[in-house]
Design an enzyme around this catalytic site. Structure first.
Site, PDB file in Angstrom:
ATOM      1  N   HIS A  83       0.842  -1.207   0.000  1.00 58.52           N
ATOM      2  CA  HIS A  83       0.000   0.000   0.000  1.00 58.52           C
ATOM      3  C   HIS A  83       0.875   1.253   0.000  1.00 58.52           C
ATOM      4  O   HIS A  83       1.912   1.292   0.661  1.00 58.52           O
ATOM      5  CB  HIS A  83      -0.830   0.070   1.279  1.00 58.52           C
ATOM      6  CG  HIS A  83      -1.998  -0.842   1.324  1.00 58.52           C
ATOM      7  ND1 HIS A  83      -1.896  -2.196   1.465  1.00 58.52           N
ATOM      8  CD2 HIS A  83      -3.330  -0.563   1.275  1.00 58.52           C
ATOM      9  CE1 HIS A  83      -3.115  -2.728   1.502  1.00 58.52           C
ATOM     10  NE2 HIS A  83      -4.005  -1.757   1.388  1.00 58.52           N
ATOM     11  N   ASN A  90       8.094  -4.021   3.135  1.00 62.30           N
ATOM     12  CA  ASN A  90       6.682  -3.741   3.424  1.00 62.30           C
ATOM     13  C   ASN A  90       6.303  -4.114   4.856  1.00 62.30           C
ATOM     14  O   ASN A  90       5.763  -3.300   5.604  1.00 62.30           O
ATOM     15  CB  ASN A  90       5.822  -4.519   2.425  1.00 62.30           C
ATOM     16  CG  ASN A  90       4.336  -4.333   2.641  1.00 62.30           C
ATOM     17  OD1 ASN A  90       3.890  -3.239   2.966  1.00 62.30           O
ATOM     18  ND2 ASN A  90       3.575  -5.403   2.459  1.00 62.30           N
ATOM     19  N   ASP A 133      15.031  17.485   0.422  1.00 63.34           N
ATOM     20  CA  ASP A 133      15.807  17.931  -0.740  1.00 63.34           C
ATOM     21  C   ASP A 133      16.388  16.746  -1.519  1.00 63.34           C
ATOM     22  O   ASP A 133      16.395  16.744  -2.755  1.00 63.34           O
ATOM     23  CB  ASP A 133      16.955  18.851  -0.305  1.00 63.34           C
ATOM     24  CG  ASP A 133      16.504  20.297  -0.134  1.00 63.34           C
ATOM     25  OD1 ASP A 133      15.445  20.660  -0.698  1.00 63.34           O
ATOM     26  OD2 ASP A 133      17.208  21.053   0.552  1.00 63.34           O
ATOM     27  N   GLU A 176      13.627  15.195  -3.467  1.00 61.35           N
ATOM     28  CA  GLU A 176      13.293  16.064  -4.612  1.00 61.35           C
ATOM     29  C   GLU A 176      14.328  15.899  -5.731  1.00 61.35           C
ATOM     30  O   GLU A 176      13.985  15.848  -6.909  1.00 61.35           O
ATOM     31  CB  GLU A 176      13.230  17.528  -4.164  1.00 61.35           C
ATOM     32  CG  GLU A 176      12.004  17.826  -3.294  1.00 61.35           C
ATOM     33  CD  GLU A 176      11.890  19.310  -2.947  1.00 61.35           C
ATOM     34  OE1 GLU A 176      12.934  20.006  -2.915  1.00 61.35           O
ATOM     35  OE2 GLU A 176      10.757  19.770  -2.710  1.00 61.35           O
ATOM     36  N   ASP A 211       8.564  18.612  -6.554  1.00 61.52           N
ATOM     37  CA  ASP A 211       8.686  19.695  -5.589  1.00 61.52           C
ATOM     38  C   ASP A 211       7.710  19.380  -4.459  1.00 61.52           C
ATOM     39  O   ASP A 211       6.503  19.556  -4.603  1.00 61.52           O
ATOM     40  CB  ASP A 211       8.372  21.056  -6.217  1.00 61.52           C
ATOM     41  CG  ASP A 211       8.510  22.195  -5.200  1.00 61.52           C
ATOM     42  OD1 ASP A 211       8.943  21.923  -4.051  1.00 61.52           O
ATOM     43  OD2 ASP A 211       8.190  23.344  -5.555  1.00 61.52           O
ATOM     44  N   GLN A 248      10.314  26.186   3.049  1.00 57.03           N
ATOM     45  CA  GLN A 248      10.748  24.933   2.390  1.00 57.03           C
ATOM     46  C   GLN A 248      12.254  24.780   2.463  1.00 57.03           C
ATOM     47  O   GLN A 248      12.767  23.697   2.745  1.00 57.03           O
ATOM     48  CB  GLN A 248      10.342  24.937   0.909  1.00 57.03           C
ATOM     49  CG  GLN A 248       8.899  24.587   0.626  1.00 57.03           C
ATOM     50  CD  GLN A 248       8.646  24.482  -0.873  1.00 57.03           C
ATOM     51  OE1 GLN A 248       9.187  23.629  -1.558  1.00 57.03           O
ATOM     52  NE2 GLN A 248       7.819  25.374  -1.375  1.00 57.03           N
ATOM     53  N   GLU A 250      13.408  21.441   4.191  1.00 57.09           N
ATOM     54  CA  GLU A 250      13.768  20.376   3.241  1.00 57.09           C
ATOM     55  C   GLU A 250      15.237  19.988   3.319  1.00 57.09           C
ATOM     56  O   GLU A 250      15.628  18.937   2.834  1.00 57.09           O
ATOM     57  CB  GLU A 250      13.392  20.829   1.824  1.00 57.09           C
ATOM     58  CG  GLU A 250      11.884  20.968   1.685  1.00 57.09           C
ATOM     59  CD  GLU A 250      11.428  21.344   0.287  1.00 57.09           C
ATOM     60  OE1 GLU A 250      12.293  21.660  -0.560  1.00 57.09           O
ATOM     61  OE2 GLU A 250      10.202  21.323   0.047  1.00 57.09           O
TER      62      GLU A 250
HETATM   63 MN    MN Z   1      13.817  21.711  -1.807  1.00 56.90          MN
HETATM   64 MN    MN Z   2       9.787  21.578  -2.135  1.00 56.11          MN
END
Ligand code: MN
Ligand code: MN
Length: 414
Positions: free
Chosen positions: A255, A286, A385, A388, A394, A404, A408
């Site tokens: 899931h 899992n 980060d 990302e 983002d 952020q 992040e």
């Molecule tokens: Mn970032």
């Molecule tokens: Mn972001």
């Protein structure tokens, strides 16, 4: 007949104009150094009744901020005991102190001008004068300066689309700007089950990410339904992974939004068993690592927190209980190489988005999709980060950029 037709055209034009106006409103203000008037969307008006003018001090432009911010729809508050000015515009806010070269946009502390500590907020003739460029850039206002005419042009565009309500499954933002358009974005297709929202990837046969909220209202006593099934709401003609699509692959039907996060009603729990909520996940990943992390997050909810979660996967190839595989279900489902999750933890309360500050706890993990995995989720802590960078998403995009930046980069260490 003809009149009716003309009327319909006129109504359509008005409706379209109204819709465009609602989607984005932009305000432009022009000011001139040494000039007591300003232009707001072309209309000339005094900056204030006292005839205050923008000035240049220490090589930087100072402006009477209240008139400008209010023209943009924001507000300015003054705390005399600490001589603090708080400027709020949209979801951003900025604290400055008279005569201090540091300021605090959205809770962080920054030099107003690292190259020039003489640039400070001042009070002149009873008016608070603030360093224009710093204030504007902290609040997302575009600044242009024409040295010849000494004209400053400020533009602020704000989306008037309401911010998502508390408890919204997509409160943190749409990480990949997914849209529900089967022809233009089959591999980044926004789908809303009602109980979680995801970006579905047709060619990988699984979500890129799934986003949901967990609060005390999400947790009840509905037992696990176990009604794994194909998702018939996929766009027409798309392959629908069947309930038995992972059989014999050595991977669990893992899931994204967990069954145990949706126990308030039968419908809520059942929604988590749609195959569009699954990824082929190594059983130990899992049942051990992931299960431990999910249980930990729910324990935070039980202790009086509410949590916004985004989970996703990327890369190709993993090792389940048998061999290394890149795809299963006759190539219809990609085995992801990595599985990640980001959780934003807030104590119970209102106005959730505005309560996310630089001190908010954010827990991010990124795990390999292999069976020889550490059962401790803490082993896989990382920064938002890093996720990302690996995914191109983002995350937390509804949170102001300055917050952020801080959240992040941090790796949770609780
Ligand atoms: Mn970032
Ligand atoms: Mn972001």
């Amino acid at each position: 007949m003809r009149r009716t037709h003309l009327l319909a055209v006129l109504v359509t034009i008005l409706l379209v104009a109204g819709l465009l106006g609602a989607a984005l409103s932009s305000t432009t203000i022009k000011l001139w150094i040494g000039n007591a008037s300003m232009s707001v969307n072309g209309a000339q008006q005094p900056i204030d009744p006292e005839g205050t003018k923008p000035v240049i001090v220490a090589g930087r432009t100072l402006v009477p901020i209240r008139a400008i911010i209010e023209a943009f729809g924001g507000s300015v508050a003054w705390e005399s005991s600490t001589r603090k000015v708080t400027v709020t515009l949209g979801k951003d806010s900025l604290d400055l102190w008279i005569d201090k070269p540091q300021a605090s946009p959205n809770g962080t502390t920054l030099a107003i001008d690292a190259a020039n500590s003489a640039v400070v907020p001042v009070i002149t003739n009873g008016r608070t004068m603030l360093p224009l460029r710093f204030v504007a850039e902290s609040l997302g206002i575009d600044v242009q300066y024409d040295g010849v005419t000494r004209m400053i042009t400020l533009t602020y565009s704000k989306s008037t689309v309401a911010l998502p309500a508390d408890g919204s499954n997509l409160l943190l933002g749409n990480p990949s700007n997914a849209v529900h358009d089967s022809s233009s974005s089959p591999d980044n297709c926004l789908m809303d089950s009602g109980y979680y929202i995801e970006s579905y990837n047709r060619d990988r046969g699984e979500p890129n990410w799934v986003s949901w909220y967990v609060g005390s209202s999400s947790l009840g006593s509905t037992p696990r339904k176990d009604d794994f099934r194909a998702d018939s709401t996929l766009p027409a003609g798309w392959y629908q992974v069947q309930a038995n699509g992972y059989s014999g692959s050595g991977f669990d039907r893992g899931h994204n939004c967990p069954s145990a996060d949706r126990t308030s009603t039968v419908a809520a729990n059942s929604s988590t068993f749609l195959m569009t909520n699954m990824i082929p996940q190594a059983p130990n990943n899992n049942q051990q690592t992931w299960n431990n992390f999910e249980s930990y997050l729910r324990s935070l909810v039980t202790q009086g927190n509410e949590i916004y979660v985004v989970m996703g996967s990327y890369g190709t190839g993993g090792r389940g209980s048998s061999s290394y595989q890149t795809t299963i279900d006759s190539g219809h489902v990609t085995v992801p190489a990595h599985i990640w999750k980001v959780a934003v933890v807030l104590s119970n309360g209102g106005k959730d988005l505005s309560r996310i500050t630089t001190s908010t706890r954010v827990i991010a993990i990124d795990t390999p999709n292999i069976n020889s995995i550490d059962s401790k989720w803490q082993t896989y802590l990382t920064s938002v980060d890093a996720i990302e960078a690996a995914t191109g998403c983002d995350l937390l995009s509804n949170v102001s950029v300055s917050i952020q930046k801080v959240l992040e980069a941090r790796i949770d260490n609780n």
